[in-house]
Design an enzyme around this catalytic site. Structure first.
Site, PDB file in Angstrom:
ATOM      1  N   ASP A  26      -6.772   9.443  -3.378  1.00 23.27           N
ATOM      2  CA  ASP A  26      -5.916  10.358  -2.597  1.00 23.27           C
ATOM      3  C   ASP A  26      -5.880  11.803  -3.093  1.00 23.27           C
ATOM      4  OD1 ASP A  26      -5.455   7.918  -1.436  1.00 23.27           O
ATOM      5  OD2 ASP A  26      -3.315   7.843  -1.864  1.00 23.27           O
ATOM      6  N   LYS A 131      -6.573   4.516   3.939  1.00 25.86           N
ATOM      7  CA  LYS A 131      -5.605   3.458   3.659  1.00 25.86           C
ATOM      8  C   LYS A 131      -4.229   3.876   4.166  1.00 25.86           C
ATOM      9  CE  LYS A 131      -4.704   4.885  -1.194  1.00 25.86           C
ATOM     10  NZ  LYS A 131      -3.314   5.293  -1.062  1.00 25.86           N
ATOM     11  N   CYS A 164       0.243   5.729  -6.126  1.00 25.63           N
ATOM     12  CA  CYS A 164      -0.973   5.108  -5.571  1.00 25.63           C
ATOM     13  C   CYS A 164      -1.969   4.646  -6.629  1.00 25.63           C
ATOM     14  CB  CYS A 164      -1.617   6.052  -4.568  1.00 25.63           C
ATOM     15  SG  CYS A 164      -0.605   6.243  -3.081  1.00 25.63           S
TER      16      CYS A 164
HETATM   17  N1  TIU Z   1      -1.140   8.883  -3.112  1.00 24.48           N
HETATM   18  C1  TIU Z   1       0.143   8.710  -3.476  1.00 24.48           C
HETATM   19  O1  TIU Z   1       0.446   8.565  -4.661  1.00 24.48           O
HETATM   20  N2  TIU Z   1       1.094   8.754  -2.471  1.00 24.48           N
HETATM   21  C2  TIU Z   1       2.389   9.204  -2.655  1.00 24.48           C
HETATM   22  O2  TIU Z   1       3.170   9.228  -1.720  1.00 24.48           O
HETATM   23  N3  TIU Z   1       2.714   9.614  -3.922  1.00 24.48           N
HETATM   24  C3  TIU Z   1       3.866  10.226  -4.313  1.00 24.48           C
HETATM   25  O3  TIU Z   1       4.043  10.397  -5.524  1.00 24.48           O
HETATM   26  N4  TIU Z   1       4.729  10.650  -3.405  1.00 24.48           N
END
Ligand code: TIU
Length: 228
Positions: A26, A131, A164
């Site tokens: 991400d 995802k 994530c």
């Molecule tokens: N990719 C991921 O970690 N999604 C989140 O929403 N992370 C946060 O820390 N908000």
């Protein structure tokens, strides 16, 4: 390439690059740049910049070794039909998932904010995995891709450490993969959660994985290449 001996905690780890995948979690504009999902949640997105350079170094080393490389992106269909109501309603964000923002609709596939940051753009032939959840296994074909590739070890970096990255490592560990977090190639909006998140992985003898760093990863691959 011969097996790689990686310096890691709580113990060194030997892995075969042919049976190891790099998963970059991400590294999207929505999390790293102003005006995206991360900022709408009230976070200082500049904190995630620390992971960009180390992620680049890990990617470069993995590319040179010919490893399977997978980039994930968290996001939803434009009609939000894959977004659970509980996720859409969570918290008190300044904008909700699907609302228009300066980088397009928040956390929606196909919008500029959903793209991976330019410095870490996927190369041709690398897997880009969309995802809907926090874990990369949830409602994706990741398990099939890893099985097809004969993968037994996952090298994981990206953002955020305790959300994530953690969820994916926990999912991978339960599915039998040896999971290694590259600590400096991960980042969090909460430095304390980043630090403790990495400690959790490697505590209790590596209760659900290992922790290494970008330089150790690149050095180990280079040493194995030189020995081959
Ligand atoms: N990719 C991921 O970690 N999604 C989140 O929403 N992370 C946060 O820390 N908000």
């Amino acid at each position: 390439m011969t097996d790689v001996q990686l310096a890691a905690e709580p113990a060194p780890l030997k892995f075969s690059p042919a049976r190891t995948a790099l998963i970059v979690i991400d590294m999207q504009r929505d999390f790293l740049e102003p005006g995206g999902f991360g900022e709408t949640l009230g976070n200082d997105v500049s904190l995630l910049q620390a992971a960009v350079g180390p992620c680049g170094a890990v990617l470069e080393a993995a590319r040179r070794a010919g490893m399977l490389i997978i980039h994930t992106r968290e996001g939803h269909r434009p009609d939000l039909s894959d977004a659970p109501p509980a996720k859409l309603a969570r918290g008190a964000p300044s904008k909700r998932i699907g609302d228009p923002g300066p980088m397009g609709r928040i956390l929606v596939r196909g919008e500029p904010g959903h793209d991976i940051v330019a410095a870490l753009a996927p190369a041709p032939g690398e897997v880009v995995l969309d995802k809907p959840g926090k874990g990369a296994f949830h409602q994706t074909d990741l398990a099939q891709i890893l099985a097809n590739g004969g993968i037994d070890t996952l090298i994981v970096c990206g953002v955020t450490t305790e959300v994530c990255v953690h969820t994916t490592i926990r999912e991978g560990n339960d599915r039998g993969y040896r999971c290694v977090a590259i600590g400096d190639a991960c980042a969090s909006y909460f430095p304390e959660f980043h630090r403790v998140g990495l400690e959790m992985i490697k505590a209790q003898g590596g209760i659900f994985g290992w922790v290494s760093d970008a330089r150790s990863f690149a050095t180990a691959l280079a040493a194995a290449a030189a020995a081959a």
